[in-house]
Design an enzyme around this catalytic site. Structure first.
Site, PDB file in Angstrom:
ATOM      1  N   THR A 167       0.797  -1.227   0.000  1.00 50.89           N
ATOM      2  CA  THR A 167       0.000   0.000   0.000  1.00 50.89           C
ATOM      3  C   THR A 167       0.833   1.281   0.000  1.00 50.89           C
ATOM      4  O   THR A 167       0.287   2.364  -0.205  1.00 50.89           O
ATOM      5  CB  THR A 167      -0.907   0.052   1.238  1.00 50.89           C
ATOM      6  OG1 THR A 167      -0.090   0.074   2.415  1.00 50.89           O
ATOM      7  CG2 THR A 167      -1.842  -1.136   1.293  1.00 50.89           C
ATOM      8  N   LYS A 168       2.139   1.175   0.231  1.00 56.35           N
ATOM      9  CA  LYS A 168       2.959   2.367   0.460  1.00 56.35           C
ATOM     10  C   LYS A 168       3.108   3.225  -0.799  1.00 56.35           C
ATOM     11  O   LYS A 168       2.800   2.797  -1.911  1.00 56.35           O
ATOM     12  CB  LYS A 168       4.341   1.971   0.978  1.00 56.35           C
ATOM     13  CG  LYS A 168       4.323   1.108   2.228  1.00 56.35           C
ATOM     14  CD  LYS A 168       3.601   1.779   3.394  1.00 56.35           C
ATOM     15  CE  LYS A 168       3.698   0.933   4.657  1.00 56.35           C
ATOM     16  NZ  LYS A 168       2.936   1.487   5.779  1.00 56.35           N
ATOM     17  N   VAL A 169       3.619   4.429  -0.607  1.00 60.53           N
ATOM     18  CA  VAL A 169       3.862   5.325  -1.742  1.00 60.53           C
ATOM     19  C   VAL A 169       4.750   4.625  -2.767  1.00 60.53           C
ATOM     20  O   VAL A 169       4.530   4.727  -3.972  1.00 60.53           O
ATOM     21  CB  VAL A 169       4.502   6.642  -1.260  1.00 60.53           C
ATOM     22  CG1 VAL A 169       4.874   7.529  -2.451  1.00 60.53           C
ATOM     23  CG2 VAL A 169       3.551   7.387  -0.324  1.00 60.53           C
TER      24      VAL A 169
END
Length: 369
Positions: free
Chosen positions: A185-187
């Site tokens: 889900t991270k950038v």
């Protein structure tokens, strides 16, 4: 079709050829563990963060844990951090043998209230661990001032802040050691777990490389007590490919946040505030309203899925009851946990989907208000 709070499928379709080519190169290379893809990604990501060294590990949690171990933090030491964070922040501190000491948050930004640091520092304090939450940085001027005054180490938790900056300095470049996560889900996210520890200190870099690989250097001989925490070649290759798109991801997130700001102005929601000096990357777009639970339930009925980061402050969890905190000890943290929620935010969210979310919120809030 439901509008999800996060989704990767469109992004994957757009980048599928690059990703498959990266995987194919690894599988044909004959090297699957700690090969050239890991080395290249470590170098490129460290360079992106404006630091000298990177050490790929198997998760963001391990990045914090190994960072603390490299700094010499352990039994009898205290680490100042926040309870408004993901459990891994605190789990890593406890796993390192240290005791987390919680500071309340600024109610406007939900970040560590750095004005309270001085009152929490004791003779046992060894490290300050600011969490750059939701995509923006803690006031690192205050953190460094306190750390320098008392001879403390700083470890930045950058799991949610890839590419963010404070007064022109990149997240991860303002401390002794910084920890990143590449959870999907991270950038900058992969297709599984992964993490990295970055630093400008060559001795810490060498120690981290030993710690992630059983304490070994060049031969099968343990120089230190170490662990097994390696970023594998497949994930490194994928992340190296995706790193070339990180500025596009961030630009799109900032555009979506700007649109939310316009679309939800005067809606009855408290919208995110960016602290002066920060460049926000909007890992999450966090709103606030006392009627949060009703709003979420109504959105779900309309197939709009949102999230709460985080519904239970860590100091109130039974797993950390032994720390001796009670409800009421961190009033701003606890109040925020009852009211905050995150709207759909990811680069492939369409303008049309965002408009549906905004229209639904206006309709729901008009009835609640």
């Amino acid at each position: 079709m439901a509008i999800k709070v996060w989704d990767y499928l469109r992004e994957y379709e757009n980048e599928k050829e690059e990703i498959h080519a990266a995987i194919e190169r690894v599988l044909k290379s004959g090297s699957l563990i700690l090969g050239e893809n890991v080395r290249n990604f470590e170098r490129e990501f460290a360079n992106y963060c404006d630091v000298s060294f990177g050490v790929g590990v198997n998760s963001g949690t391990d990045a914090i844990f190994l960072g603390l171990k490299a700094l010499g933090v352990g039994a009898g030491d205290e680490v100042i951090t926040v309870a408004n964070t993901a459990v891994p922040t605190v789990s890593a501190i406890v796993s390192a043998g240290a005791t987390p000491v919680f500071v309340d948050i600024n109610p406007d930004t939900y970040l560590m209230d750095t004005s309270l640091l001085e009152n929490l520092i004791t003779k046992r304090t060894r490290c300050i661990l600011p969490v750059h939450l939701y995509g923006q940085c803690v006031d690192m001027d205050d953190v460094r001032k306190a750390a320098n005054k008392h001879g403390l180490k700083i470890l930045e938790d950058c799991a949610q802040s890839h590419g963010a900056s404070f007064k022109g300095k990149k997240a991860g470049s303002m401390s002794d050691i910084a920890a990143f996560s590449f959870y999907p889900t991270k950038v900058l996210g992969g297709f599984g777990d992964g993490g990295m520890v970055i630093t400008n200190n060559e001795e810490l870099y060498k120690k981290l490389k030993r710690l992630r690989f059983y304490g070994m250097e060049k031969t099968y001989y343990a120089e230190d007590h170490g662990y097994n925490s390696r970023l594998d070649e497949l994930h490194a290759a994928i992340l190296l490919s995706k790193l070339t798109h990180i500025d596009e991801y961030i630009e799109r997130r900032r555009f979506l946040a700007e649109q939310y700001n316009k679309l939800l102005f005067n809606s009855g929601l408290t919208l995110p505030k960016t602290m002066q000096g920060n460049q926000h990357v909007y890992y999450l777009y966090v709103c606030r309203n006392p009627g949060r639970d009703n709003i979420i339930a109504e959105l779900k009925r309309r197939d709009i899925l949102v999230n709460i980061s985080y519904p239970w402050p860590i100091h109130t969890m039974t797993g950390y009851k032994f720390l001796g905190y009670k409800t009421g000890d961190l009033p701003h943290t606890e109040k925020a946990a009852r009211e905050i929620f995150s709207l759909p935010m990811y680069p492939s969210l369409t303008n049309e989907e965002q408009m549906i979310v905004a229209d639904a919120l206006h309709d729901i809030l008009s009835k609640i208000n």
